[in-house]
Design an enzyme around this catalytic site. Sequence first.
Site, mmCIF file in Angstrom:
data_model
loop_
_atom_site.group_PDB
_atom_site.id
_atom_site.type_symbol
_atom_site.label_atom_id
_atom_site.label_comp_id
_atom_site.label_asym_id
_atom_site.label_seq_id
_atom_site.Cartn_x
_atom_site.Cartn_y
_atom_site.Cartn_z
ATOM 1 N N ASP A 66 41.772 37.375 20.582
ATOM 2 C CA ASP A 66 41.440 38.438 21.533
ATOM 3 C C ASP A 66 42.153 39.735 21.170
ATOM 4 O O ASP A 66 42.581 40.493 22.042
ATOM 5 C CB ASP A 66 41.833 38.002 22.947
ATOM 6 C CG ASP A 66 41.175 38.851 24.024
ATOM 7 O OD1 ASP A 66 40.141 39.468 23.739
ATOM 8 O OD2 ASP A 66 41.705 38.895 25.156
ATOM 9 N N ASP A 87 38.777 33.849 39.277
ATOM 10 C CA ASP A 87 38.293 32.600 38.684
ATOM 11 C C ASP A 87 37.093 32.026 39.419
ATOM 12 O O ASP A 87 36.689 30.885 39.151
ATOM 13 C CB ASP A 87 39.406 31.546 38.696
ATOM 14 C CG ASP A 87 40.573 31.909 37.799
ATOM 15 O OD1 ASP A 87 40.335 32.440 36.714
ATOM 16 O OD2 ASP A 87 41.722 31.664 38.203
ATOM 17 N N CYS A 112 33.861 32.208 39.388
ATOM 18 C CA CYS A 112 32.723 31.666 38.652
ATOM 19 C C CYS A 112 33.085 30.372 37.935
ATOM 20 O O CYS A 112 32.216 29.544 37.637
ATOM 21 C CB CYS A 112 32.169 32.693 37.664
ATOM 22 S SG CYS A 112 33.317 33.196 36.364
#
Length: 377
Positions: free
Chosen positions: A137, A245, A247
């Site tokens: 990332d 969080d 979803c």
Amino acid sequence: MMLDYQQLANDIKQWGKDLGFQHVGICDVDLSKHEAQLQRWLDAGYHGEMDWMARHGMMRARPAELLPGTVRVISVRMNYLPPEAGFAQTLKQPEKAYISRYALGRDYHKLVRNRLKQLGQRIEQVAGAFGYRPFVDSAPILERPLAEKAGLGWTGKHSLILSEDAGSWFFLGELLIDLPLPTDEPVDHQCGKCVACITSCPTQAIVAEGVVDARRCISYLTIELDGPIPEEFREAMGNRIYGCDDCQLVCPYNRQSAITDEPDYHCRPQLYQQDLLTLFHWDEATFLKNTEGSPIRRIGHLKWLRNLSVAIGNAPYAPELLNALIERKGLDSMLDEHLDWSIRRQIARRDEARVDVVTNKTQRLIRIVEKGLPRDA
């Protein structure tokens, strides 16, 4: 000496597991089919203020431009779900601070990158000098399409990678290499007709299957956005002060997710299920001390207070919360705007509570009179 690339690929997967990765896959670097979708996403402005998304253009879909000579990507997964999470309980307690699961332990960037570097060094012992570079990332690269192509899972309707046996509670990392290793096959998409992640999003940020408008996403609003949080999203944020969080919490594949073996990802007590007021009272020195080695530290103390002030504005009235908001006034004009919003909401709830008390007393008196009881009964 000729290398047996199939054997090397098998060894790499085992070495990766020995280093703490739960899944290791290999894919080529052709992401051309994702370029048009990436451009549409950027053209729609869904990246918000994340200018680096547009600045690097199509390089994100071309790993070989990021590291010339790259022909394969080793994609890895590391689980981070901590034991005794209890995060759904935190969401139900509006006076508590909800912090995304991934951020309650140590910052994953360095940990995963160091493990990838060790994996590269292990390969070098067998294959000799070769070109490689780890990424976590930290570069313009489409890590989720690469993970999908390497067989780590499929892209869920929330845009995250899903694994049948691990859900989505894991970090991804990549090791770009110049060795022509055999590649793995993608897995079938298994979301079916389920749309739980889409319908549960507090701000309706999932605008199409697999497409997230970051400008509406609570993770973006609380982490990436530097300025004021749009007022239209503040109430929906609830007590979420760093990330979201929702979803993932509703995803059926996350019901049986494995607990991480990494103690560094376990919840830090100074962050886990803390009262909003406790965190709001932190001065900058305390904030820096308590978030040392945490991904939370990068948002800075001011944004920390901004996020907390919104959460306090969504909490039930309490005189200590209202006083704390008022006492923070004058530190910064952007913060003051959020404080004023929350102060108004706390005062409104206080006034509503007083009306409720009067109404309840009146109703009780009526019942007493109707029963013919003494007034002091």
